[in-house]
Design a protein around this motif. Structure first.
Motif, PDB file in Angstrom:
ATOM      1  N   MET B   1       1.289  -1.136  -0.156  1.00  0.00           N
ATOM      2  CA  MET B   1       0.081   0.284   0.100  1.00  0.00           C
ATOM      3  C   MET B   1       1.439   1.334  -0.226  1.00  0.00           C
ATOM      4  O   MET B   1       1.751   1.069   0.412  1.00  0.00           O
ATOM      5  CB  MET B   1      -0.989   0.017   1.123  1.00  0.00           C
ATOM      6  N   GLU B  90      16.891  -4.725   4.271  1.00  0.00           N
ATOM      7  CA  GLU B  90      18.136  -5.156   4.097  1.00  0.00           C
ATOM      8  C   GLU B  90      18.111  -6.562   3.997  1.00  0.00           C
ATOM      9  O   GLU B  90      18.469  -7.414   2.849  1.00  0.00           O
ATOM     10  CB  GLU B  90      19.122  -4.533   3.521  1.00  0.00           C
ATOM     11  N   TRP B  92      16.063  -8.733   5.177  1.00  0.00           N
ATOM     12  CA  TRP B  92      14.880  -9.285   4.649  1.00  0.00           C
ATOM     13  C   TRP B  92      15.116  -9.687   3.373  1.00  0.00           C
ATOM     14  O   TRP B  92      15.334 -10.665   3.307  1.00  0.00           O
ATOM     15  CB  TRP B  92      13.442  -8.644   5.112  1.00  0.00           C
ATOM     16  N   ARG B  93      15.586  -8.635   2.305  1.00  0.00           N
ATOM     17  CA  ARG B  93      15.849  -8.952   0.995  1.00  0.00           C
ATOM     18  C   ARG B  93      17.032  -9.780   0.633  1.00  0.00           C
ATOM     19  O   ARG B  93      16.394 -10.470  -0.484  1.00  0.00           O
ATOM     20  CB  ARG B  93      16.437  -7.215   0.312  1.00  0.00           C
ATOM     21  N   THR B  95      18.136 -12.616   2.840  1.00  0.00           N
ATOM     22  CA  THR B  95      17.470 -13.910   3.559  1.00  0.00           C
ATOM     23  C   THR B  95      16.669 -14.440   3.192  1.00  0.00           C
ATOM     24  O   THR B  95      16.703 -15.440   3.222  1.00  0.00           O
ATOM     25  CB  THR B  95      18.099 -13.516   4.954  1.00  0.00           C
ATOM     26  N   GLY B  96      15.357 -12.941   2.637  1.00  0.00           N
ATOM     27  CA  GLY B  96      14.029 -14.354   2.386  1.00  0.00           C
ATOM     28  C   GLY B  96      13.269 -13.679   4.160  1.00  0.00           C
ATOM     29  O   GLY B  96      12.208 -14.352   4.242  1.00  0.00           O
ATOM     30  N   VAL B  97      14.174 -13.661   5.195  1.00  0.00           N
ATOM     31  CA  VAL B  97      13.579 -14.196   6.550  1.00  0.00           C
ATOM     32  C   VAL B  97      13.547 -12.726   6.955  1.00  0.00           C
ATOM     33  O   VAL B  97      14.086 -11.374   7.054  1.00  0.00           O
ATOM     34  CB  VAL B  97      15.039 -14.499   7.415  1.00  0.00           C
ATOM     35  N   VAL B 127       4.692  -2.422  12.142  1.00  0.00           N
ATOM     36  CA  VAL B 127       3.041  -2.905  11.855  1.00  0.00           C
ATOM     37  C   VAL B 127       3.506  -3.427  10.655  1.00  0.00           C
ATOM     38  O   VAL B 127       2.591  -4.139   9.608  1.00  0.00           O
ATOM     39  CB  VAL B 127       2.044  -1.871  11.635  1.00  0.00           C
ATOM     40  N   SER B 131       3.355  -6.966   8.752  1.00  0.00           N
ATOM     41  CA  SER B 131       2.172  -7.318   7.521  1.00  0.00           C
ATOM     42  C   SER B 131       2.651  -7.947   6.314  1.00  0.00           C
ATOM     43  O   SER B 131       1.636  -8.691   5.705  1.00  0.00           O
ATOM     44  CB  SER B 131       1.784  -5.696   6.486  1.00  0.00           C
ATOM     45  N   GLY B 132       3.747  -8.411   6.095  1.00  0.00           N
ATOM     46  CA  GLY B 132       4.485  -9.558   5.164  1.00  0.00           C
ATOM     47  C   GLY B 132       4.509  -8.363   3.721  1.00  0.00           C
ATOM     48  O   GLY B 132       5.186  -9.854   2.731  1.00  0.00           O
ATOM     49  N   GLU B 133       4.470  -7.662   3.370  1.00  0.00           N
ATOM     50  CA  GLU B 133       4.546  -6.676   2.506  1.00  0.00           C
ATOM     51  C   GLU B 133       5.153  -6.331   2.605  1.00  0.00           C
ATOM     52  O   GLU B 133       5.429  -5.014   3.148  1.00  0.00           O
ATOM     53  CB  GLU B 133       3.058  -6.239   2.297  1.00  0.00           C
ATOM     54  N   ILE B 134       7.319  -5.955   1.740  1.00  0.00           N
ATOM     55  CA  ILE B 134       8.220  -5.316   2.049  1.00  0.00           C
ATOM     56  C   ILE B 134       8.092  -3.695   1.846  1.00  0.00           C
ATOM     57  O   ILE B 134       8.621  -3.182   1.652  1.00  0.00           O
ATOM     58  CB  ILE B 134       9.155  -6.096   1.187  1.00  0.00           C
ATOM     59  N   ALA B 135       6.926  -3.867   0.628  1.00  0.00           N
ATOM     60  CA  ALA B 135       6.884  -2.376  -0.114  1.00  0.00           C
ATOM     61  C   ALA B 135       6.546  -1.850   1.002  1.00  0.00           C
ATOM     62  O   ALA B 135       6.618  -0.358   0.942  1.00  0.00           O
ATOM     63  CB  ALA B 135       6.011  -2.609  -1.164  1.00  0.00           C
ATOM     64  N   GLU B 136       5.223  -1.869   2.065  1.00  0.00           N
ATOM     65  CA  GLU B 136       5.181  -1.500   3.405  1.00  0.00           C
ATOM     66  C   GLU B 136       5.658  -0.913   4.112  1.00  0.00           C
ATOM     67  O   GLU B 136       6.315   0.744   4.365  1.00  0.00           O
ATOM     68  CB  GLU B 136       4.136  -1.989   3.979  1.00  0.00           C
ATOM     69  N   GLU B 139       8.419   1.747   1.523  1.00  0.00           N
ATOM     70  CA  GLU B 139       7.884   2.871   1.947  1.00  0.00           C
ATOM     71  C   GLU B 139       7.808   4.056   3.035  1.00  0.00           C
ATOM     72  O   GLU B 139       8.151   5.156   3.490  1.00  0.00           O
ATOM     73  CB  GLU B 139       6.010   3.150   1.184  1.00  0.00           C
TER      74      GLU B 139
END
Lengths: 290, 173
Positions: B1, B90, B92-93, B95-97, B127, B131-136, B139
């Motif tokens: 979002m 970084e 997260w990107r 390692t995927g974790v 939050v 959300s699991g949405e890295i774009a959040e 942003e």
């Protein structure tokens, strides 16, 4: 005043002849600092997003990118929820490409099987009138949607998976958790932002009996289909090959680095499903651009 | 979002800085703000902020002592918390974790209204991460008014990429 100031402020597929690899299961990707080890695991995506309710006049029929929609009823026809309105058929170009590779690629054969299994009838997610507008087929019916704004890249990602959604929204009988009748992603021409991006809207249609209204905040939980026994790697380990117009992965095989062209599936924004067979257990090499 | 918030006091201060650079700053900022303002905060970041002309301009732009203390604490805390958010993004990107954000630094004597706003921003990042949405999360770091605008990614490297630049860097297909 100070808090206000601060609030504002802070506010191409490779038919890889890879040898059969032992299948491993992992609930989480395995990585250590600086490298990533490939494993197979069930891939699914779960998001918890903030949205807002809004009056809506229609629900788009979801047609994934690999499929074509063949309507069985004319526009203007009234349908009830659950009525058959047409068929999803795998696009001929997608089908023939996968068929050509399936003979030598176990994963392409599996992908073809997976996509063909999803062909079939399309039911009306809600009661209404069939429409065949410029944005595709839809069911016209007034109702309330929970809207989540998406960036163009998010929209592309969300369209590559099938989701079920549950929203938490305020109603006249209190806050309720409600399953979406339908989920769709549509371009939002009015959402162009400062970067010039035209975004999209993810819409969750609420069932008719839910007594709520437009303009309320709502939380939307999305859970995707499961892609079983998948290889998923962080996007950062993928390189784009401009000559082949495709993506590659580089991994360590003994004392050598091997580069493999790969086909890619859905992404959760961090990791991407790799459809091409890659040996499990190998260590990926991070490209220089990362 | 996609969230679009107002330009932050950090980024606004940097964008609008007109070169008011204080000189002869005492270590620890006692000549910029009342003694004790930075107690409890990482002294290395305090020194970095005071040595950053744009950030210093934001702090010294007001004569009101409470505001000045609030801005001073807020900028230091924002630098620390936003770099931590970049670390989580970084990792997260790579390692995927999904990792965890460090707790928000707490000054010994926080300016409450300013600190509450910082807590709100920290909660928003938490939050977004959940959300699991890295774009959040991205942003909130590199978007308009994001915490990483104008914050050097590497301490003291004013000519290098900002935290927002690093968050915005290509993350692959």
């Amino acid at each position: 005043m100070l808090s206000l100031v601060l609030t504002a402020a802070l506010c191409s597929c490779t038919d890889s002849p890879a040898p059969p690899a032992p299948v491993e299961q992992a609930s989480e990707p395995v990585s250590t600092s600086g490298w990533f080890a490939i494993q197979r695991r069930d891939f699914t995506v779960a998001y918890l997003l903030e949205g807002v309710t809004r009056d809506s006049s229609s629900v788009a029929l979801r047609v994934p990118a690999s499929y074509a929609f063949k309507p069985s009823l004319p526009a203007g026809e009234r349908v009830a929820a659950g009525d058959l309105v047409g068929k999803l058929q795998l696009r001929p170009d997608v089908k023939s490409a996968l068929e050509a590779r399936a003979a030598s690629s176990r994963l392409d054969a599996a992908e073809l099987e997976r996509l063909l299994a999803k062909e079939g009838s399309v039911s009306a997610p809600i009661a209404g009138t069939i429409s065949d507008g410029t944005e595709g087929a839809s069911i016209e019916a007034a109702g309330v949607d929970v809207i989540v704004q998406l960036s163009p890249i998010q929209a592309l990602r969300y369209e590559s998976l099938t989701f079920v959604g549950t929203t938490t929204v305020e109603t006249v009988v209190g806050t309720r958790e409600i399953e979406c009748s339908a989920i769709s992603v549509l371009p939002d021409q009015e959402s162009a932002d400062g970067r010039g991006e035209v975004g999209a809207e993810l819409r969750c249609r609420l069932p008719l009996g839910v007594e709520t209204t437009a303009g309320l905040r709502a939380q939307l939980k999305l859970v995707s289909e499961v892609i079983p026994d998948a290889i998923a790697v962080p996007n950062e380990y993928l390189s784009y090959d401009p000559i082949a117009d495709g993506y590659t992965l580089t991994y360590v095989d003994g004392d050598r680095e091997m580069t493999l062209s790969v086909d890619l599936g859905p992404s959760d924004g961090v990791q991407r499903v790799v459809l091409t067979d890659v040996p499990t257990g190998v260590r990926l090499v991070r490209p220089a651009h990362s | 979002m996609r969230r679009r918030t107002s330009p932050s006091w950090v980024s606004a201060g940097i964008v609008l800085a007109v070169g008011l650079v204080a000189t002869g700053c005492a270590s620890g900022g006692d000549e910029i703000v009342p003694p004790g303002t930075f107690d409890g905060l990482d002294p290395r970041v305090v020194e970095e902020v005071i040595a950053n002309p744009a950030m210093l301009e934001t702090i010294t732009a007001t004569q009101d002592e409470v505001y000045r203390r609030g801005f001073a604490q807020g900028i230091v805390i924002n630098v620390i918390a936003c770099r931590d958010a970049l670390r989580v993004l970084e990792e997260w990107r790579a390692t995927g974790v999904r990792g965890e954000l460090a707790p928000l630094p707490l000054p010994r004597d926080p300016v409450s209204s300013a600190y509450e706003a910082l807590l709100d921003s920290h909660e928003a990042r938490r939050v977004a991460l959940a959300s699991g949405e890295i774009a959040e999360l991205q942003e909130l770091i590199d978007g308009q008014g994001g915490c990483g605008v104008g914050v050097p990614a590497v301490a003291g490297d004013l000519s290098g990429p900002s935290v927002a630049d690093r968050a915005h860097s290509a993350a692959g297909p």
